[in-house]
Design an enzyme around this catalytic site. Structure first.
Site, PDB file in Angstrom:
ATOM      1  N   THR A  27     -37.658  26.940 -29.428  1.00  0.00           N
ATOM      2  CA  THR A  27     -36.372  26.210 -30.481  1.00  0.00           C
ATOM      3  C   THR A  27     -36.409  27.447 -31.590  1.00  0.00           C
ATOM      4  OG1 THR A  27     -36.134  23.968 -30.306  1.00  0.00           O
ATOM      5  CG2 THR A  27     -35.329  25.004 -32.480  1.00  0.00           C
ATOM      6  N   THR A  77     -39.875  17.156 -34.664  1.00  0.00           N
ATOM      7  CA  THR A  77     -39.900  16.611 -32.993  1.00  0.00           C
ATOM      8  C   THR A  77     -41.273  15.713 -33.072  1.00  0.00           C
ATOM      9  OG1 THR A  77     -39.861  17.076 -31.207  1.00  0.00           O
ATOM     10  CG2 THR A  77     -41.742  18.334 -32.631  1.00  0.00           C
ATOM     11  N   LYS A  81     -40.540  11.951 -36.123  1.00  0.00           N
ATOM     12  CA  LYS A  81     -38.878  12.050 -35.953  1.00  0.00           C
ATOM     13  C   LYS A  81     -38.479  11.007 -37.152  1.00  0.00           C
ATOM     14  CE  LYS A  81     -36.677  14.728 -32.140  1.00  0.00           C
ATOM     15  NZ  LYS A  81     -36.039  13.861 -30.914  1.00  0.00           N
ATOM     16  N   ASN A 102     -34.584  14.542 -36.823  1.00  0.00           N
ATOM     17  CA  ASN A 102     -34.873  15.863 -36.562  1.00  0.00           C
ATOM     18  C   ASN A 102     -34.501  17.116 -36.928  1.00  0.00           C
ATOM     19  OD1 ASN A 102     -32.328  16.529 -35.371  1.00  0.00           O
ATOM     20  ND2 ASN A 102     -32.971  17.400 -33.593  1.00  0.00           N
ATOM     21  N   GLY A 149     -33.697   4.752 -19.938  1.00  0.00           N
ATOM     22  CA  GLY A 149     -34.255   5.653 -21.016  1.00  0.00           C
ATOM     23  C   GLY A 149     -33.808   5.359 -22.557  1.00  0.00           C
ATOM     24  N   GLY A 151     -36.015   5.534 -25.333  1.00  0.00           N
ATOM     25  CA  GLY A 151     -37.078   5.759 -26.455  1.00  0.00           C
ATOM     26  C   GLY A 151     -36.006   7.141 -27.888  1.00  0.00           C
ATOM     27  N   GLY A 152     -36.697   6.940 -28.083  1.00  0.00           N
ATOM     28  CA  GLY A 152     -35.877   8.653 -29.568  1.00  0.00           C
ATOM     29  C   GLY A 152     -34.589   9.728 -28.446  1.00  0.00           C
ATOM     30  N   ALA A 153     -35.067   9.835 -27.090  1.00  0.00           N
ATOM     31  CA  ALA A 153     -34.303  10.582 -26.738  1.00  0.00           C
ATOM     32  C   ALA A 153     -33.269   9.950 -26.365  1.00  0.00           C
ATOM     33  CB  ALA A 153     -34.670  11.448 -25.609  1.00  0.00           C
TER      34      ALA A 153
END
Length: 304
Positions: A27, A77, A81, A102, A149, A151-153
């Site tokens: 990033t 990250t 978060k 984020n 999935g 989770g966070g993502a």
């Protein structure tokens, strides 16, 4: 394009990345390269809680300390978060819905700029995936989509898929209660759409009727080989997205390409969230094609 946080764009920026083990993040390089192309003075530094000897729950105070030291914006990250929220003054609607931040904008404390600055938490994982889906898989069918999935993502991707117009979203997770929680939260905002939690072992059967599938689990990343479901059921009519970008060509991506599917690799989300954050920090449009090309150069150089 995201709305800029300040009243007028500035040519000078000091941005930080709060998280654990962030030394290898791409990033900072993506931001600095795009800023240089636009003629900005833009420094991007990592604020690694492991190196600083801090626990994740110190992220909120770390954010405020960073702003006092002159940082003009922050990315956040894993595993900060959620914990960074304690140090913020305000959350955008998407960050509030997701319960995760984020990106932190630093805004004037009053209309005239007087007083302490205000820290506003936002979420560009959500907006970044939606932008990535539009750019990388234009016209993708969104009748029925399976998401592995929660989770966070996964939660961010789920919100993006519903916002993009998915009619029936089926969410699976190793923790069934987590998938159910995301489904319930999204169902409140759905407008004639359906959001359903399913078991992981139901993903393969669900794909028979689905248009596309997204992997938002760690399966496929370095150290976690494999695919999140039996990829042999994929056919050319499916599209497949993966949030993993290390490696860029995961076993799922490879199987999807072999099956003739349209594919969105994890680099699209990485670039999408970075571009959205860049625009929020600077008030200037990011050249997303240039950032994608730079990302691919970085991947090639680092053999990710």
């Amino acid at each position: 394009m995201p709305t800029a946080s300040s009243s007028s764009p500035s040519n000078t920026h000091l941005i930080g990345l709060i998280g654990a083990n962030v030394g290898g993040s791409l990033t900072p390089l993506l931001h600095e390269h795009e800023a240089a192309a636009q003629g900005l003075r833009y420094a991007y530094r990592t604020l690694d809680i492991d190196e600083l000897g801090l626990a994740p729950d110190a992220a909120g105070q770390l954010a405020r300390d960073a702003v006092r030291l002159g940082y003009t914006g922050l990315n956040v990250t894993h595993p900060c978060k959620q914990t960074v929220i304690s140090g913020l003054d305000e959350l955008s609607e998407d960050a509030r819905d997701l319960g995760a931040v984020n990106t932190v904008n630093v805004e004037p404390g009053a209309p005239d700029g007087a007083g302490a600055p205000r820290l506003v938490g936002r979420n560009t994982d959500h907006s970044g995936f939606r932008a990535a889906l539009s750019a990388g898989l234009p016209g993708a069918a969104l009748g029925t989509v399976v998401l592995a999935g929660a989770g966070g993502a996964g939660s961010a991707v789920a919100h993006a898929l519903v916002a993009a117009g998915t009619q029936h979203l089926l969410i699976a997770d190793a923790d069934p209660s987590r998938a159910a929680a995301v489904a319930v939260r999204l169902d409140r905002h759905a407008q004639g759409q359906r959001v359903t939690a399913i078991a992981l072992d139901e993903v393969t059967d669900a794909l028979v009727e689905a248009d596309g599938v997204v992997n938002a689990t760690p399966i496929g990343m370095v150290g976690h080989p494999g695919t999140p479901f039996d990829a042999s059921v994929l056919t050319p009519r499916h599209w497949v997205a993966d949030v993993v970008y290390r490696p860029l060509v995961t076993q799922l991506v490879k199987a999807a390409l072999t099956a003739g599917c349209r594919v969105l690799d994890g680099g699209w989300l990485t670039v999408g969230q970075a571009a959205d954050a860049f625009e929020l920090f600077t008030g200037l449009p990011a050249d997303r094609a240039r950032m994608r090309a730079h990302f691919l150069d970085l991947v090639a150089d680092q053999t990710l």
